[in-house]
Enzyme design. Sequence first.
Site, PDB file in Angstrom:
ATOM      1  N   ASP A  73       0.842  -1.198   0.000  1.00  0.00           N
ATOM      2  CA  ASP A  73       0.000   0.000   0.000  1.00  0.00           C
ATOM      3  C   ASP A  73       0.877   1.247   0.000  1.00  0.00           C
ATOM      4  O   ASP A  73       1.907   1.310   0.684  1.00  0.00           O
ATOM      5  CB  ASP A  73      -0.916  -0.011   1.222  1.00  0.00           C
ATOM      6  CG  ASP A  73      -1.837   1.199   1.262  1.00  0.00           C
ATOM      7  OD1 ASP A  73      -2.219   1.690   0.180  1.00  0.00           O
ATOM      8  OD2 ASP A  73      -2.151   1.667   2.367  1.00  0.00           O
ATOM      9  N   ASP A  97      -2.728  -3.648   4.050  1.00  0.00           N
ATOM     10  CA  ASP A  97      -1.452  -3.001   3.742  1.00  0.00           C
ATOM     11  C   ASP A  97      -0.619  -3.787   2.741  1.00  0.00           C
ATOM     12  O   ASP A  97       0.206  -3.198   2.030  1.00  0.00           O
ATOM     13  CB  ASP A  97      -0.643  -2.803   5.032  1.00  0.00           C
ATOM     14  CG  ASP A  97      -1.321  -1.847   5.998  1.00  0.00           C
ATOM     15  OD1 ASP A  97      -1.883  -0.840   5.519  1.00  0.00           O
ATOM     16  OD2 ASP A  97      -1.311  -2.103   7.212  1.00  0.00           O
ATOM     17  N   GLU A 117       2.132   2.836   3.194  1.00  0.00           N
ATOM     18  CA  GLU A 117       3.266   2.274   3.921  1.00  0.00           C
ATOM     19  C   GLU A 117       4.596   2.859   3.469  1.00  0.00           C
ATOM     20  O   GLU A 117       5.636   2.533   4.038  1.00  0.00           O
ATOM     21  CB  GLU A 117       3.295   0.751   3.732  1.00  0.00           C
ATOM     22  CG  GLU A 117       2.127   0.027   4.357  1.00  0.00           C
ATOM     23  CD  GLU A 117       2.117   0.157   5.865  1.00  0.00           C
ATOM     24  OE1 GLU A 117       3.147  -0.131   6.482  1.00  0.00           O
ATOM     25  OE2 GLU A 117       1.072   0.553   6.426  1.00  0.00           O
TER      26      GLU A 117
END
Length: 551
Positions: free
Chosen positions: A274, A307, A277
């Site tokens: 993601d 994520d 991140e």
Amino acid sequence: MAAPVRLGRKRPLPACPNPLFVRWLTEWRDEATRSRRRTRFVFQKALRSLRRYPLPLRSGKEAKILQHFGDGLCRMLDERLQRHRTSGGDHAPDSPSGENSPAPQGRLAEVQDSSMPVPAQPKAGGSGSYWPARHSGARVILLVLYREHLNPNGHHFLTKEELLQRCAQKSPRVAPGSARPWPALRSLLHRNLVLRTHQPARYSLTPEGLELAQKLAESEGLSLLNVGIGPKEPPGEETAVPGAASAELASEAGVQQQPLELRPGEYRVLLCVDIGETRGGGHRPELLRELQRLHVTHTVRKLHVGDFVWVAQETNPRDPANPGELVLDHIVERKRLDDLCSSIIDGRFREQKFRLKRCGLERRVYLVEEHGSVHNLSLPESTLLQAVTNTQVIDGFFVKRTADIKESAAYLALLTRGLQRLYQGHTLRSRPWGTPGNPESGAMTSPNPLCSLLTFSDFNAGAIKNKAQSVREVFARQLMQVRGVSGEKAAALVDRYSTPASLLAAYDACATPKEQETLLSTIKCGRLQRNLGPALSRTLSQLYCSYGPLT
């Protein structure tokens, strides 16, 4: 002598064009105010709209063109007008004479939703306010389910895959890009015309949907014979279904007309990170550096849920700029301890877990990363440990704890290589959104096992957080803001009362405040089908039945 001043004739102000309707609405509003019913707001808004309308109305049905006039309110006006005429009053509703009689009590609850806008006017011969257009996916769905209902050998329901196949059979040639974004199936569910039950989902017609589908069939000149009483109709008697409507249904379900299939050697497995991140301060850029150091094949993109996910990407696509991608059945949510603490405080913790369980991927990993001293956080260590334990035991997540970001990157690298070995030699095929996958089917009986997976576009589009929401969805989110109402409890509540108006009507029907407090206590929730309980039922009744400020 000066000439006299000639004054123009003063135009008289027009009298109220609909005095009877104004009088009756005023009576109903005053009565609702005395009995402390919330319908007083509906009557007040309708009265304000009616007073601004300069033309006479001959019936309550004609008032539907005005704002805040729904089916229930128009029906009340027509019934009151009929009673007025039967008792010898003027036949014109705009006559000043009228009969003072109390509002029918049985109709007050019907106008709880009368301020909702009417989406479409019925055509000739139709009853009700909703009439799907000829080239709409909603019309196709209703007719297909109607055929299944008439089939004496059928089950009177269809799964989503069967529903899509039936629509595709009616129009096999669908022009690319002809689908419109309106979610037809979801719209019918919200209008209570189609019923969804079981898991995997089964779709059938409600009594209202059956009535509308029958009128649709009659309007298209379809008899019982050419509507079809079996799953296979003769070629000459098939009803032509517009291609755009079939494509619209496929778009709503999040599937492609031609399923994507990737054979062994035609794809590669890579990690999707993601973009959240990799941005911001702290140790986030360090994660990418660690993945590069460990030689993990990865890509950075926007993920609407989770994520980290893994995709099988086509290696030799027809369109190099848009390769086919299938999402593997694994997703990771990464939380540092400080982020976990803040998410528990502001409520994101429950919401994120709820969205992860609905994302369509079955193997969910909750990666908890240590960060600094636990004693410096806003919550005690025991609370954080209990939250992590509940995530594993109750929610069914696999919980992995790591010491720092380097260990987290090493764990992701280990998972990536493990998934590459796991899916090696498998044939991957796309499946529609909402249908269960079968990643292990045929593993023992075929040298080339088949796995059905979601496409990345369907997965990411289905997980959008801020997409347009129905009243039912907003009501569920509102209920989840009450302490003690989990996602499962909110789902059970909206299954019984799909809108706030229906819940308020149920509260209004209670004879005593004690009955209001126990109204919701016996609703079954969760997999164990436990009662909601008297304490939470009392809290919700105080929230929705209190007229003054909450204390």
